[in-house]
Design a protein around this motif. Structure first.
Motif, PDB file in Angstrom:
ATOM      1  N   UNK A 322     108.060  -9.835 -25.021  1.00  0.00           N
ATOM      2  CA  UNK A 322     109.292 -10.045 -25.780  1.00  0.00           C
ATOM      3  C   UNK A 322     109.024 -10.223 -27.263  1.00  0.00           C
ATOM      4  N   UNK A 323     107.960 -10.973 -27.596  1.00  0.00           N
ATOM      5  CA  UNK A 323     107.584 -11.165 -28.999  1.00  0.00           C
ATOM      6  C   UNK A 323     107.229  -9.839 -29.645  1.00  0.00           C
ATOM      7  N   UNK A 324     106.480  -9.008 -28.913  1.00  0.00           N
ATOM      8  CA  UNK A 324     106.086  -7.715 -29.446  1.00  0.00           C
ATOM      9  C   UNK A 324     107.302  -6.830 -29.712  1.00  0.00           C
ATOM     10  N   UNK A 325     108.269  -6.896 -28.818  1.00  0.00           N
ATOM     11  CA  UNK A 325     109.501  -6.133 -29.017  1.00  0.00           C
ATOM     12  C   UNK A 325     110.219  -6.587 -30.287  1.00  0.00           C
ATOM     13  N   UNK A 326     110.300  -7.894 -30.484  1.00  0.00           N
ATOM     14  CA  UNK A 326     110.937  -8.424 -31.692  1.00  0.00           C
ATOM     15  C   UNK A 326     110.179  -8.024 -32.943  1.00  0.00           C
ATOM     16  N   UNK A 327     108.852  -8.094 -32.891  1.00  0.00           N
ATOM     17  CA  UNK A 327     108.054  -7.730 -34.059  1.00  0.00           C
ATOM     18  C   UNK A 327     108.208  -6.249 -34.389  1.00  0.00           C
ATOM     19  N   UNK A 328     108.218  -5.408 -33.355  1.00  0.00           N
ATOM     20  CA  UNK A 328     108.404  -3.983 -33.595  1.00  0.00           C
ATOM     21  C   UNK A 328     109.752  -3.707 -34.265  1.00  0.00           C
ATOM     22  N   UNK A 329     110.803  -4.363 -33.761  1.00  0.00           N
ATOM     23  CA  UNK A 329     112.124  -4.180 -34.350  1.00  0.00           C
ATOM     24  C   UNK A 329     112.184  -4.658 -35.787  1.00  0.00           C
ATOM     25  N   UNK A 330     111.563  -5.814 -36.049  1.00  0.00           N
ATOM     26  CA  UNK A 330     111.575  -6.359 -37.400  1.00  0.00           C
ATOM     27  C   UNK A 330     110.791  -5.465 -38.350  1.00  0.00           C
ATOM     28  N   UNK A 331     109.653  -4.952 -37.916  1.00  0.00           N
ATOM     29  CA  UNK A 331     108.871  -4.044 -38.761  1.00  0.00           C
ATOM     30  C   UNK A 331     109.673  -2.800 -39.125  1.00  0.00           C
ATOM     31  N   UNK A 332     110.427  -2.282 -38.186  1.00  0.00           N
ATOM     32  CA  UNK A 332     111.264  -1.117 -38.465  1.00  0.00           C
ATOM     33  C   UNK A 332     112.334  -1.448 -39.501  1.00  0.00           C
ATOM     34  N   UNK A 333     112.962  -2.622 -39.372  1.00  0.00           N
ATOM     35  CA  UNK A 333     114.008  -3.006 -40.327  1.00  0.00           C
ATOM     36  C   UNK A 333     113.426  -3.289 -41.707  1.00  0.00           C
ATOM     37  N   UNK A 334     112.227  -3.861 -41.750  1.00  0.00           N
ATOM     38  CA  UNK A 334     111.579  -4.097 -43.038  1.00  0.00           C
ATOM     39  C   UNK A 334     111.259  -2.783 -43.737  1.00  0.00           C
ATOM     40  N   UNK A 335     110.755  -1.826 -42.983  1.00  0.00           N
ATOM     41  CA  UNK A 335     110.466  -0.516 -43.573  1.00  0.00           C
ATOM     42  C   UNK A 335     111.745   0.161 -44.055  1.00  0.00           C
ATOM     43  N   UNK A 336     112.836  -0.016 -43.303  1.00  0.00           N
ATOM     44  CA  UNK A 336     114.120   0.551 -43.721  1.00  0.00           C
ATOM     45  C   UNK A 336     114.588  -0.104 -45.012  1.00  0.00           C
ATOM     46  N   UNK A 337     114.402  -1.424 -45.103  1.00  0.00           N
ATOM     47  CA  UNK A 337     114.767  -2.124 -46.351  1.00  0.00           C
ATOM     48  C   UNK A 337     113.990  -1.536 -47.517  1.00  0.00           C
ATOM     49  N   UNK A 338     112.685  -1.345 -47.350  1.00  0.00           N
ATOM     50  CA  UNK A 338     111.855  -0.818 -48.435  1.00  0.00           C
ATOM     51  C   UNK A 338     112.302   0.583 -48.836  1.00  0.00           C
ATOM     52  N   UNK A 339     112.617   1.418 -47.855  1.00  0.00           N
ATOM     53  CA  UNK A 339     113.086   2.772 -48.155  1.00  0.00           C
ATOM     54  C   UNK A 339     114.365   2.741 -48.974  1.00  0.00           C
ATOM     55  N   UNK A 340     115.308   1.892 -48.554  1.00  0.00           N
ATOM     56  CA  UNK A 340     116.577   1.774 -49.278  1.00  0.00           C
ATOM     57  C   UNK A 340     116.365   1.201 -50.677  1.00  0.00           C
ATOM     58  N   UNK A 341     115.509   0.203 -50.783  1.00  0.00           N
ATOM     59  CA  UNK A 341     115.277  -0.437 -52.079  1.00  0.00           C
ATOM     60  C   UNK A 341     114.624   0.534 -53.058  1.00  0.00           C
ATOM     61  N   UNK A 342     113.622   1.260 -52.604  1.00  0.00           N
ATOM     62  CA  UNK A 342     112.917   2.195 -53.480  1.00  0.00           C
ATOM     63  C   UNK A 342     113.793   3.369 -53.886  1.00  0.00           C
ATOM     64  N   UNK A 343     114.858   3.629 -53.120  1.00  0.00           N
ATOM     65  CA  UNK A 343     115.751   4.749 -53.440  1.00  0.00           C
ATOM     66  C   UNK A 343     116.944   4.328 -54.292  1.00  0.00           C
ATOM     67  N   UNK A 344     117.040   3.046 -54.640  1.00  0.00           N
ATOM     68  CA  UNK A 344     118.161   2.587 -55.451  1.00  0.00           C
ATOM     69  C   UNK A 344     118.170   3.229 -56.824  1.00  0.00           C
ATOM     70  N   UNK A 345     116.988   3.576 -57.303  1.00  0.00           N
ATOM     71  CA  UNK A 345     116.870   4.180 -58.625  1.00  0.00           C
ATOM     72  C   UNK A 345     115.970   5.394 -58.547  1.00  0.00           C
ATOM     73  N   UNK A 346     116.279   6.389 -59.381  1.00  0.00           N
ATOM     74  CA  UNK A 346     115.425   7.575 -59.423  1.00  0.00           C
ATOM     75  C   UNK A 346     114.079   7.251 -60.047  1.00  0.00           C
ATOM     76  N   UNK A 347     114.054   6.219 -60.882  1.00  0.00           N
ATOM     77  CA  UNK A 347     112.804   5.805 -61.520  1.00  0.00           C
ATOM     78  C   UNK A 347     111.957   4.997 -60.538  1.00  0.00           C
ATOM     79  N   UNK A 348     110.662   4.977 -60.782  1.00  0.00           N
ATOM     80  CA  UNK A 348     109.744   4.229 -59.918  1.00  0.00           C
ATOM     81  C   UNK A 348     109.987   2.738 -60.061  1.00  0.00           C
TER      82      UNK A 348
END
Length: 488
Positions: A322-348
């Motif tokens: 169960x812990x592994x399932x939660x960690x996998x889900x959280x890692x996916x959401x964290x990566x999604x956050x990073x993708x969205x954050x890095x795409x907020x601006x065309x600049x680096x």
């Protein structure tokens, strides 16, 4: 009369929420995926007698009225100080450890704690910035007078900054006496009967919290204050924090409370859905606050993993799954956050710059929000991967269920930790004031522990991290409290 800000789009103005004025779309409209109507080029003068509200929050004013009063109160505070005697400049107030007026003491706090870019910006803006949201409410809270607890806590925080941050050679006697007096005053205010805590009381406890940190006394005392702050905030429903000063205090306190939960591996009230969502019902969370909403569940995952050590092998395996399932889900959401954050601006959002030390490039950021968000993202992701590794130590047969190839877990943890260390120089710039050093605590702790855990594979990185910590501690001795190896 007051001036209505012209860098507020009509959508945010009609919803009575803060607008950052970005173009072509403000952040609020961007996150809500609606078209931003832009900004009027005309100044609008609004008579003060229009400040009326149809309803009130549990802490008094409605979010709309609280926001309007904030501008009026700040202007009133400035005019009061101009009317009696010439206003003391921030640089003058900052060098007066015996400053008596609350205005001077608050100037010391803002000058010493809030990063330079925030200090330079107009304090009349209604949109709270990530670095000074809670500290900036102090002028509003005292504009019509301050109770004994509030005044004493402000004095303790201001003097602790003077002796602990900028002028370590000053005699600490006055600061310690102010802290002791504030501790008694705030304790009496907490014990007094009240239906729900006033914003002044929450702000006073936060001032004490940072005074304790910058003096400092002990990590246990600081932790106790932080736990008390969490308990105090819970005496209100999350609806109390949807807007105005209460919301700004909430977003200011939440990161520290989440860090405490991660460090103690104990869940807090902030992990519950109502506390993750309700305070942002009217004000869209900033990217960093959205990241904190994901991180709020980390302590509960860590606690579940710790509990498996006391279980039978069969029960442990089921719980770890169960812990592994939660960690996998959280890692996916964290990566999604990073993708969205890095795409907020065309600049680096960040880039690498060469340094004198070969092979140790530094990371530089477009702004402090990017630095704060990304360093904590790297830390949160590294923490999740560290605990994935711990699950696999207990149950190696679960390797097929993880989202990262097992041989690369340590390498990814190492790379994330290296990036954290490469970011420290940016966050420790002088213009970051005391916010910069306090914001590196969890990321540096995470990197340091991963390098220690890596043994021979990360020996060089561990020595490099230790040297970074020694440099950091020279200017900010209180940070050593968070690293057992370096405590006196």
């Amino acid at each position: 009369m007051k001036v209505r800000c012209r860098t507020t789009c009509q959508t945010c103005r009609s919803r009575k929420i803060g607008c950052d004025g970005k173009t072509p779309s403000c952040t609020q409209c961007l996150f809500r995926n609606v078209e931003c109507p832009g900004y009027s080029s005309n100044w609008i003068f609004v008579p003060q007698n229009r400040l009326a509200a149809p309803h009130a929050t549990p802490w008094g004013d409605s979010p709309a009225l609280a926001e309007k009063k904030a501008i009026s109160n700040r202007a009133g505070l400035k005019s009061k100080r101009r009317g009696g005697k010439p206003a003391t400049s921030r640089s003058t107030a900052f060098n007066k450890p015996d400053a008596r007026s609350l205005g001077d003491l608050i100037d010391i706090i803002l000058q010493g704690y809030v990063p330079g870019l925030d200090v330079a910006a107009s304090i009349d803006e209604t949109t709270p910035r990530i670095c000074g949201a809670w500290a900036e409410v102090l002028p509003e809270l005292v504009s019509n007078g301050a109770n004994a607890a509030m005044a004493s806590a402000i004095k303790a925080f201001a003097l602790s900054i003077l002796v602990g941050g900028q002028n370590p050679g000053l005699d600490k006697t006055a600061a310690i006496e102010a802290y002791s007096s504030a501790l008694r005053s705030v304790s009496e205010a907490i014990q007094a009967p009240h239906g729900s805590p006033a914003p002044e009381l929450v702000a006073a406890v936060m001032c004490l919290l940072f005074a304790e940190l910058f003096l400092p006394t002990s990590l246990e005392s600081w932790t106790t204050h932080l736990e008390g702050l969490g308990e105090l905030m819970q005496t209100c429903r999350p609806e109390a924090y949807v807007g105005g000063i209460p919301h700004r205090l909430f977003v200011g306190a939440r990161p520290a409370l989440i860090v405490l939960g991660i460090q103690s591996r104990k869940p807090s009230f902030l992990a519950r859905d109502e506390w993750r969502l309700t305070p942002f019902r009217e004000i869209c969370p900033s990217p960093v606050q959205a990241l904190m909403s994901e991180a709020a569940i980390i302590p509960s995952i860590l606690e579940k993993l710790d509990q498996t050590r006391r279980m039978t092998p069969e029960s442990s395996k089921a719980a770890c799954n169960g812990v592994l399932t939660e960690l996998n889900g959280l890692l996916e959401r964290l990566d999604l956050w990073a993708t969205n954050f890095l795409s907020l601006s065309a600049a680096a959002q960040f880039w690498y710059e060469p340094t004198r030390e070969a092979g140790r490039e530094r990371i530089w950021f477009v702004n402090l929000t990017a630095a704060n968000g990304l360093t904590h993202f790297w830390a949160f992701k590294a923490i999740c991967l560290t605990n994935v590794e711990r699950v696999l130590v207990l149950h190696p047969d679960m390797a097929s269920e993880i989202r990262v190839a097992q041989p690369s877990i340590l390498e990814e943890m190492k790379q994330l930790s290296v990036m954290i260390c490469q970011s420290v120089e940016y966050l420790m710039q002088g213009q970051m004031k005391l916010f910069g050093p306090t914001s590196v605590v969890l990321p540096l702790q995470t990197a340091y522990e991963i390098f220690r855990m890596g043994g021979a594979q990360t020996k060089d990185e561990l020595n490099w991290c230790r040297e970074i910590l020694r440099v950091v501690f020279r200017g900010y001795h209180f940070l050593a409290l968070f690293f057992e190896e370096f405590r006196n």
